[in-house]
Design a protein around this motif. Structure first.
Motif, PDB file in Angstrom:
ATOM      1  N   TYR A 161       4.363   6.553  -8.388  1.00  0.00           N
ATOM      2  CA  TYR A 161       2.899   6.573  -8.392  1.00  0.00           C
ATOM      3  C   TYR A 161       2.410   7.540  -9.477  1.00  0.00           C
ATOM      4  O   TYR A 161       1.844   8.590  -9.188  1.00  0.00           O
ATOM      5  CB  TYR A 161       2.378   6.956  -7.013  1.00  0.00           C
ATOM      6  CG  TYR A 161       2.689   5.918  -5.963  1.00  0.00           C
ATOM      7  CD1 TYR A 161       1.933   4.749  -5.872  1.00  0.00           C
ATOM      8  CD2 TYR A 161       3.748   6.082  -5.081  1.00  0.00           C
ATOM      9  CE1 TYR A 161       2.223   3.783  -4.910  1.00  0.00           C
ATOM     10  CE2 TYR A 161       4.044   5.116  -4.127  1.00  0.00           C
ATOM     11  CZ  TYR A 161       3.278   3.977  -4.041  1.00  0.00           C
ATOM     12  OH  TYR A 161       3.570   3.021  -3.105  1.00  0.00           O
ATOM     13  N   TYR A 184      -6.073  -0.545  -0.190  1.00  0.00           N
ATOM     14  CA  TYR A 184      -4.988   0.431  -0.335  1.00  0.00           C
ATOM     15  C   TYR A 184      -5.610   1.815  -0.524  1.00  0.00           C
ATOM     16  O   TYR A 184      -6.577   1.967  -1.273  1.00  0.00           O
ATOM     17  CB  TYR A 184      -4.095   0.092  -1.534  1.00  0.00           C
ATOM     18  CG  TYR A 184      -3.067   1.163  -1.838  1.00  0.00           C
ATOM     19  CD1 TYR A 184      -1.916   1.292  -1.072  1.00  0.00           C
ATOM     20  CD2 TYR A 184      -3.264   2.058  -2.891  1.00  0.00           C
ATOM     21  CE1 TYR A 184      -0.977   2.273  -1.342  1.00  0.00           C
ATOM     22  CE2 TYR A 184      -2.328   3.050  -3.164  1.00  0.00           C
ATOM     23  CZ  TYR A 184      -1.193   3.145  -2.390  1.00  0.00           C
ATOM     24  OH  TYR A 184      -0.263   4.123  -2.657  1.00  0.00           O
ATOM     25  N   ARG A 243      -4.486   6.122  -0.986  1.00  0.00           N
ATOM     26  CA  ARG A 243      -3.415   7.102  -1.171  1.00  0.00           C
ATOM     27  C   ARG A 243      -4.033   8.471  -1.435  1.00  0.00           C
ATOM     28  O   ARG A 243      -4.922   8.617  -2.264  1.00  0.00           O
ATOM     29  CB  ARG A 243      -2.502   6.720  -2.330  1.00  0.00           C
ATOM     30  CG  ARG A 243      -1.353   7.711  -2.548  1.00  0.00           C
ATOM     31  CD  ARG A 243      -0.478   7.287  -3.705  1.00  0.00           C
ATOM     32  NE  ARG A 243       0.577   8.247  -3.963  1.00  0.00           N
ATOM     33  CZ  ARG A 243       1.773   8.240  -3.397  1.00  0.00           C
ATOM     34  NH1 ARG A 243       2.061   7.293  -2.522  1.00  0.00           N
ATOM     35  NH2 ARG A 243       2.691   9.143  -3.696  1.00  0.00           N
ATOM     36  N   TYR A 249       2.300  13.252   0.779  1.00  0.00           N
ATOM     37  CA  TYR A 249       1.709  11.974   0.401  1.00  0.00           C
ATOM     38  C   TYR A 249       1.237  11.248   1.657  1.00  0.00           C
ATOM     39  O   TYR A 249       1.973  11.130   2.637  1.00  0.00           O
ATOM     40  CB  TYR A 249       2.732  11.083  -0.312  1.00  0.00           C
ATOM     41  CG  TYR A 249       3.361  11.695  -1.538  1.00  0.00           C
ATOM     42  CD1 TYR A 249       2.586  12.351  -2.493  1.00  0.00           C
ATOM     43  CD2 TYR A 249       4.737  11.620  -1.759  1.00  0.00           C
ATOM     44  CE1 TYR A 249       3.158  12.906  -3.621  1.00  0.00           C
ATOM     45  CE2 TYR A 249       5.323  12.172  -2.878  1.00  0.00           C
ATOM     46  CZ  TYR A 249       4.531  12.821  -3.805  1.00  0.00           C
ATOM     47  OH  TYR A 249       5.097  13.381  -4.928  1.00  0.00           O
ATOM     48  N   GLU A 303      -0.315   7.606   2.552  1.00  0.00           N
ATOM     49  CA  GLU A 303      -0.667   6.254   2.093  1.00  0.00           C
ATOM     50  C   GLU A 303      -1.135   5.412   3.265  1.00  0.00           C
ATOM     51  O   GLU A 303      -0.668   5.574   4.402  1.00  0.00           O
ATOM     52  CB  GLU A 303       0.544   5.563   1.467  1.00  0.00           C
ATOM     53  CG  GLU A 303       0.970   6.073   0.120  1.00  0.00           C
ATOM     54  CD  GLU A 303       2.128   5.236  -0.408  1.00  0.00           C
ATOM     55  OE1 GLU A 303       1.881   4.350  -1.247  1.00  0.00           O
ATOM     56  OE2 GLU A 303       3.270   5.466   0.014  1.00  0.00           O
TER      57      GLU A 303
END
Length: 792
Positions: A157, A319, A321, A349, A351
């Motif tokens: 990412y 989506y 993140r 992280y 997500e």
């Protein structure tokens, strides 16, 4: 919170810095630039790899607000390399002239062997890439000494890690990565992203960008210079980006912070603290089969408006993140001969993958247990539309250490790397009413079982630990013209997972992997301008994907939609031989060969509306070819560049499918174009600047049987700009226009999923094996971005 408040608040939260970079030969007097923005010839050395900085010869330079010096050959596409192995790098001279919304993967697509696929020309969405026919999941990514690949599926990412404005260089080791690189999936090479260092004086940079699809982007960076007389320097930056999705409906929103503090002391000792925060939200782009592409083209998208029962509404295909990264690199010069590098880091992280699914009130399953009556709200013909929610929160602790001893002509390095990852991954559901209102799943208003327990189709807890030790020795002979290197890394990985869904094959599952990985290389500096090298390397990748460790169920079946599988790690042996020449004309060429066992092709499958990784066991693979690049040192302000690769990659085995064998031996490997090339041309006289980049990618197979492929495609991008020296308080303000995908051609750029065969195929033993259509990523359409940037 108003944007202006967030902008000011976040920009002042943190500080950051990286050491300035490298050195080069001075220019001859008659080669010095004569424009008003020129600066005297000086020593510059961009970061070109994970080891010591590589040298780059320059001829003078220019002044700019965003780090452009116009000193790198090929317009910033061909920084000088000395490593005994194929390696290429881009610098600020190229990076700063690309669209500010771009990302590291998109920007290296011109380098030899690199194929980059995106779903939009702005470079905002996730990208997919390959190097020498090896997929993105087989490539290691390193930023500030830490790995940035996803811990399970190895997706890098890069967009969430650092703003393009703060990238100093991106280095691609197409073959052999540094033996101390802190990654465990680098069978296809290594990409290293270098952070742009702060100014020695107090000041900063501000930029505003507007463009296609209502794009609006603001960026500000503040450099402290030395704080008092403490020896501490730093910078902090903040960016905000919003735009409409390129295809279909929905939008993109991103807020990002980069910062670093560093203090240098003594002869080569330093300590720093790097901080990165990213908040990224977007609507997904809809992948398509080849038949859908031919019928609908780019109009095949998720629906803009909701109607009762519609699971393809874009509001369900999102989506999100959020990432927080802390890195604290320390370099200690213990003595004249001994140096210790220690880099601890913490990464968090969070997500969220979202999809749409229709759940039956009667006849659904919780694992292998039937549900008599769900008592679902807002039923239509006995079914309720629901948002599938797959949160993937990862917490990672990391330590990278190396002790270097230099004595005479010999340098020895001993290192230890540790990585710990904890992950709790469920899949659960929130009901959608007849007007398209989604239940507040953050407050746990989700679909529950009759007894009150939250309804889930995955409930996994996953722990990963990696221990790696390495030792390396470098010997310089014949006045440092001959360099011999040998090293060994020993990789040890342990993984354990539990799954609380009833009916899983095993409640507790785990695996351990251990692999010694030797490397040898040699290089010889024939003349000050010419070098030859040869290397032999090994690399390893532990199996990817949640399917190896946990089973995902469908809402409508008692049988797992994905099965637990015991996969072996992927192992490669590679050899390279190459030649480099650096002068006015710079040339680099290499021949390479890989032999891979237990090749695992990364693909995906949709379960309950959510795309989940799904590896394909493809046996052995052979990949060989030749790559090269040519770049001109800035000459009368012009810098052309050409790169190309010929690749012959094949599958070595017939693949076991449905109790038979598919006749795949000798077939061309997927995602491996036989020919790819790029042509670049840059001009910069300090006031007027611009560049042009044309890329060609040959056809690529999407099935291991070679019965379906995407056609070859070409892309072209252009940059035009005008730079001033001073305007009131503004230092070197400039106006830049980027036009991406010139010609506005729509094309299939890459793959969402790979399949064994698209058409029904008869196996070796006579079984007819049904086909499965691959899914593709679509790109295309012209994008224009205008940016106003200034120093202050």
């Amino acid at each position: 919170m108003p944007r202006s408040t967030a902008f000011a608040g976040l920009a002042l939260l943190t500080l950051a810095v990286i050491p300035a970079i490298a050195h080069a030969a001075p220019a001859k007097d008659h080669e010095k630039p004569r424009h008003r923005n020129s600066i005297p010839p000086k020593t510059i050395a961009p970061v070109t790899g994970p080891g010591e900085p590589e040298e780059v010869s320059v001829r003078g330079g220019i002044r700019s607000a965003n780090g452009v010096t116009n000193t790198t050959p090929g317009g910033g596409l061909m920084a000088r390399q000395t490593k005994a192995g194929a390696q290429s790098a881009i610098t600020r001279d190229f990076i700063a002239k690309q669209a500010p919304t771009s990302n590291a993967i998109a920007m290296i697509s011109a380098l030899p062997g690199v194929i980059s696929a995106s779903t939009d020309p702005l470079g905002q969405s996730s990208t997919a890439m390959s190097i020498r026919g090896l997929q993105q999941a087989e490539i290691g990514f390193v930023y500030e000494g830490i790995p940035i690949n996803d811990s399970i599926n190895y997706t890098p990412y890069v967009q969430a890690m650092v703003d393009t404005d703060n990238i100093q260089s991106v280095t691609v080791a197409q073959g052999a990565p540094d033996i101390g690189a802190p990654v465990y999936n680098d069978v296809g090479g290594l990409v290293t992203i270098g952070l742009r260092g702060p100014l020695d004086r107090r000041g900063g940079t501000a930029s505003l960008s507007y463009g296609s699809k209502s794009l609006e982007r603001e960026f500000i960076r503040y450099d402290t210079g030395e704080i008092g007389h403490s020896g501490i320097k730093g910078f902090a930056s903040f960016s905000s980006t919003t735009n409409d999705q390129w295809r279909g409906s929905g939008d993109f929103r991103k807020f990002h912070v980069d910062s670093k503090l560093i203090r240098n002391w003594g002869e080569g000792s330093s300590a720093g603290l790097t901080f990165s925060y990213d908040n990224w939200q977007q609507a997904n782009y809809r992948p398509m089969t080849l038949a859908q592409w031919k019928q609908y083209g780019n109009s095949f998208n998720y629906d803009k408006t909701y109607s009762p029962g519609n699971t393809n509404w874009v509001g369900l295909r999102q989506y999100q993140r959020r990432s927080t990264v802390l890195i604290a690199p320390v370099k200690l010069r213990l003595s004249h001969e001994l140096t210790l590098d220690v880099t601890p880091a913490y990464m968090n992280y969070s997500e969220f993958y979202f999809g749409g699914v229709s759940i039956a009130n009667k006849g659904s399953y919780f694992g292998n247990q039937p549900i008599t009556n769900f008592n679902l709200p807002d039923q239509i013909n006995g079914r309720t539309t629901a948002l599938s929610i797959n949160p993937v929160p990862q917490k990672t602790g990391f330590l990278n250490t190396a002790l270097s001893w230099h004595r005479g002509h010999n340098t020895a390095r001993l290192g230890y790397i540790y990585n710990y990852i904890a992950l709790e991954e469920p899949i659960y559901y929130a009901p959608v009413d007849r007007q398209g209102n989604i239940a507040n799943y953050y407050n746990k208003y989700t679909i529950s079982l009759p007894g009150g327990r939250q309804y889930r189709t995955l409930d996994m807890n996953f722990v990963h630990q990696m221990n790696e030790i390495f030792i390396e020795d470098t010997l310089n002979l014949l006045d440092d013209k001959l360099v011999l290197e040998a090293g060994l890394r020993y990789l040890m990985i342990t993984r354990a997972a539990t799954n609380l869904i009833p009916g899983v094959t095993r409640y507790r599952v785990g695996a351990s992997y251990a692999q010694p990985l030797p490397q040898v290389s040699a290089s010889y500096q024939i003349t000050p301008h010419d070098q030859i090298y040869i290397d032999g390397t090994t690399a390893y990748r532990a199996p990817a994907s949640v399917q190896v460790y946990g089973e995902v169920f469908s809402t409508s079946s008692p049988i797992p939609a994905s099965q637990q599988r015991s996969l072996k790690g992927e192992y490669s042996i590679g050899e390279e031989i190459g030649y480099r020449h650096y002068s006015l004309v710079n040339i680099s060429v290499s021949l390479f060969n890989y032999n891979i066992t237990n090749n695992q092709i990364t693909s995906s499958q949709y379960i309950n509306g959510i795309p989940l990784p799904s590896p394909i066991e493809a046996g052995g693979k052979t990949s060989r070819g030749i790559q090269g690049e040519i770049g001109l040192r800035p000459w009368h302000h012009w810098s052309p560049y050409v790169s190309a690769q010929y690749l012959h990659a094949t599958t070595d085995n017939n693949i076991a499918v449905a109790g038979d064998l598919l006749p795949t031996r000798g077939k061309r490997a997927v995602q491996s174009p036989a020919f790819s090339a790029a042509l670049g041309l840059s001009y910069d006289d300090g006031t007027i600047f611009g560049n042009f980049l044309f890329s060609y990618v040959g056809s690529q197979y999407a099935t291991i049987m070679n019965d379906e492929k995407i056609p070859a495609y070409e892309t072209a991008n252009i940059t035009l700009g005008y730079r001033l020296r001073q305007l009131w308080f503004a230092n070197h303000p400039q106006l830049q226009l980027n036009v991406v995908n010139l010609g506005a051609k729509n094309y299939l750029s890459g793959f969402q999923s790979i399949s064994n065969n698209a058409k029904p195929t008869k196996g070796i033993y006579g079984t007819t094996i049904a086909g499965s259509s691959p899914l593709y990523l679509s790109a295309g359409g012209i994008a224009a971005i205008a940016s106003l940037t200034t120093g202050f």
